[in-house]
Design an enzyme around this catalytic site. Structure first.
Site, PDB file in Angstrom:
ATOM      1  N   HIS A  46      27.239  82.214  46.208  1.00  0.00           N
ATOM      2  CA  HIS A  46      28.877  81.955  46.383  1.00  0.00           C
ATOM      3  C   HIS A  46      29.201  83.339  45.921  1.00  0.00           C
ATOM      4  O   HIS A  46      30.736  83.227  45.401  1.00  0.00           O
ATOM      5  CB  HIS A  46      29.330  81.027  46.065  1.00  0.00           C
ATOM      6  CG  HIS A  46      28.993  79.604  46.958  1.00  0.00           C
ATOM      7  ND1 HIS A  46      29.367  78.336  46.732  1.00  0.00           N
ATOM      8  CD2 HIS A  46      28.558  79.526  48.374  1.00  0.00           C
ATOM      9  CE1 HIS A  46      28.899  77.551  47.815  1.00  0.00           C
ATOM     10  NE2 HIS A  46      28.578  78.232  48.635  1.00  0.00           N
ATOM     11  N   CYS A  70      36.628 104.168  46.181  1.00  0.00           N
ATOM     12  CA  CYS A  70      37.337 104.637  47.428  1.00  0.00           C
ATOM     13  C   CYS A  70      38.834 104.831  46.837  1.00  0.00           C
ATOM     14  O   CYS A  70      39.838 105.419  47.643  1.00  0.00           O
ATOM     15  CB  CYS A  70      37.259 104.060  48.639  1.00  0.00           C
ATOM     16  SG  CYS A  70      38.259 102.450  48.416  1.00  0.00           S
TER      17      CYS A  70
HETATM   18  N1  APR Z   1      25.101  66.682  34.814  1.00  0.00           N
HETATM   19  C1  APR Z   1      24.794  66.523  36.056  1.00  0.00           C
HETATM   20  N2  APR Z   1      25.747  66.350  37.238  1.00  0.00           N
HETATM   21  C2  APR Z   1      26.742  66.406  36.784  1.00  0.00           C
HETATM   22  C3  APR Z   1      27.460  66.646  35.551  1.00  0.00           C
HETATM   23  C4  APR Z   1      26.430  66.678  34.603  1.00  0.00           C
HETATM   24  N3  APR Z   1      26.966  66.792  33.268  1.00  0.00           N
HETATM   25  N4  APR Z   1      28.830  66.413  35.752  1.00  0.00           N
HETATM   26  C5  APR Z   1      29.147  66.467  37.076  1.00  0.00           C
HETATM   27  N5  APR Z   1      28.060  66.291  37.704  1.00  0.00           N
HETATM   28  C6  APR Z   1      27.905  66.320  39.125  1.00  0.00           C
HETATM   29  C7  APR Z   1      29.015  65.387  39.934  1.00  0.00           C
HETATM   30  O1  APR Z   1      28.610  64.104  39.947  1.00  0.00           O
HETATM   31  C8  APR Z   1      29.151  66.220  41.383  1.00  0.00           C
HETATM   32  O2  APR Z   1      28.004  65.403  42.183  1.00  0.00           O
HETATM   33  O3  APR Z   1      28.109  67.470  39.784  1.00  0.00           O
HETATM   34  C9  APR Z   1      28.502  67.361  41.239  1.00  0.00           C
HETATM   35  C10 APR Z   1      29.836  68.430  41.173  1.00  0.00           C
HETATM   36  O4  APR Z   1      30.130  68.274  42.513  1.00  0.00           O
HETATM   37  P1  APR Z   1      31.260  69.659  42.852  1.00  0.00           P
HETATM   38  O5  APR Z   1      32.299  69.425  41.889  1.00  0.00           O
HETATM   39  O6  APR Z   1      31.641  69.219  44.288  1.00  0.00           O
HETATM   40  O7  APR Z   1      30.704  70.725  42.845  1.00  0.00           O
HETATM   41  P2  APR Z   1      29.749  71.638  43.738  1.00  0.00           P
HETATM   42  O8  APR Z   1      28.801  70.540  44.494  1.00  0.00           O
HETATM   43  O9  APR Z   1      28.857  72.676  42.956  1.00  0.00           O
HETATM   44  O10 APR Z   1      30.515  72.423  44.856  1.00  0.00           O
HETATM   45  C11 APR Z   1      29.941  73.165  45.944  1.00  0.00           C
HETATM   46  O11 APR Z   1      31.996  73.828  46.574  1.00  0.00           O
HETATM   47  O12 APR Z   1      34.390  74.459  46.053  1.00  0.00           O
HETATM   48  C12 APR Z   1      33.108  74.883  46.563  1.00  0.00           C
HETATM   49  O13 APR Z   1      32.275  77.114  46.229  1.00  0.00           O
HETATM   50  C13 APR Z   1      32.641  75.751  45.545  1.00  0.00           C
HETATM   51  O14 APR Z   1      30.233  76.048  44.861  1.00  0.00           O
HETATM   52  C14 APR Z   1      31.283  75.057  45.016  1.00  0.00           C
HETATM   53  C15 APR Z   1      30.868  74.266  46.351  1.00  0.00           C
END
Ligand code: APR
Length: 232
Positions: free
Chosen positions: A106, A136
């Site tokens: 990303h 540029c």
């Molecule tokens: N340890 C492990 N897991 C965790 C922790 C932690 N301390 N804290 C939160 N989580 C988990 C949450 O339970 C959730 O399942 O991490 C996950 C975060 O999910 P999202 O906030 O949706 O993030 P992500 O999955 O990376 O989002 C994917 O969405 O908005 C776009 O580009 C953005 O890269 C991002 C993509």
């Protein structure tokens, strides 16, 4: 070809103080992603988008890799050429922890690019709409971050890695954003053992053979120790 492919999401950086997106206090509860994470939003209000990423860049600069990032770097150092990290995160904590074989699908907060000529350079801490491109000169600079509706980086390399992986692990991702949400099913179909390390069950938990529930700073070092202590 990497034997172990690790997908990371915002959850791996949560304990470094960087927000996740969809937890109850996540970034998408404070900002409208349509306004700050789409090409349309950037066309409508460049200043707002730069303000959003300037704030995230400052947070990232003051954050530090946590034990989960460090454990993955240790795994790569112990198994040279056999570990690939595919991160959905735009922070630079994997690299600062010492990981080298990283695909930032990303993009990266610490990189800028020019929408006019494609030039990519190390982003200044503060970016503004009228910054001229260093190559540029046109005022078309933007964060080198992949927005919704844009094509993630490295998909061909990632696809090949999923075909050849023996182990696929997903750490700290809710599994709600494609194409990353489909990686576990692809790896499993190609014969990989799939391991999910997350704070709670996710949308894609059904795609995994093994689950380690808990904070990444606890579960990831234990998982890495287990891998390094088991026979090759
Ligand atoms: N340890 C492990 N897991 C965790 C922790 C932690 N301390 N804290 C939160 N989580 C988990 C949450 O339970 C959730 O399942 O991490 C996950 C975060 O999910 P999202 O906030 O949706 O993030 P992500 O999955 O990376 O989002 C994917 O969405 O908005 C776009 O580009 C953005 O890269 C991002 C993509």
């Amino acid at each position: 070809m990497a034997r172990i492919v690790v997908l990371t999401g915002a959850g791996i950086s949560a304990e470094s103080g960087l927000g996740t997106f969809r937890d109850e206090d996540g970034l998408w509860t404070k900002y409208d992603l349509e306004e700050v994470a789409t090409p349309q939003g950037f066309r409508r209000n460049r200043a707002l988008v730069h303000e959003f990423y300037n704030a995230r860049r400052a947070n990232c600069a003051s954050a530090r890799p946590n034990a989960a990032h460090e454990a993955l770097a240790r795994l790569e150092a112990a198994m040279p050429g056999e570990v690939l990290i595919v991160t959905q995160n735009v922070d630079d904590l994997h690299r600062r922890a010492g990981s080298r074989n990283v695909i930032e699908m990303h993009g990266a907060l610490m990189r800028a690019c020019c929408a006019a000529c494609g030039h990519v350079w190390a982003a200044p801490m503060i970016m503004a709409p009228d910054d001229p491109c260093p190559a540029c000169g046109q005022p078309e600079t933007r964060p080198d971050v992949v927005w919704f509706g844009e094509i993630p980086y490295g998909l061909d390399e990632i696809g090949a890695a999923l075909e050849g992986a023996q182990v696929f692990a997903a750490i700290g991702t809710s599994g709600q954003v494609w194409p990353a949400a489909g990686f576990a099913a692809s790896a499993r179909a190609a014969g990989a053992k799939c391991v999910e390390l997350n704070l709670e069950k996710s949308e894609i938990s059904g795609d995994f053979d093994e689950h380690h529930i808990g904070p990444a700073s606890v579960t990831v070092p234990l998982w890495v120790d287990m891998i390094l202590s088991s026979p090759a």
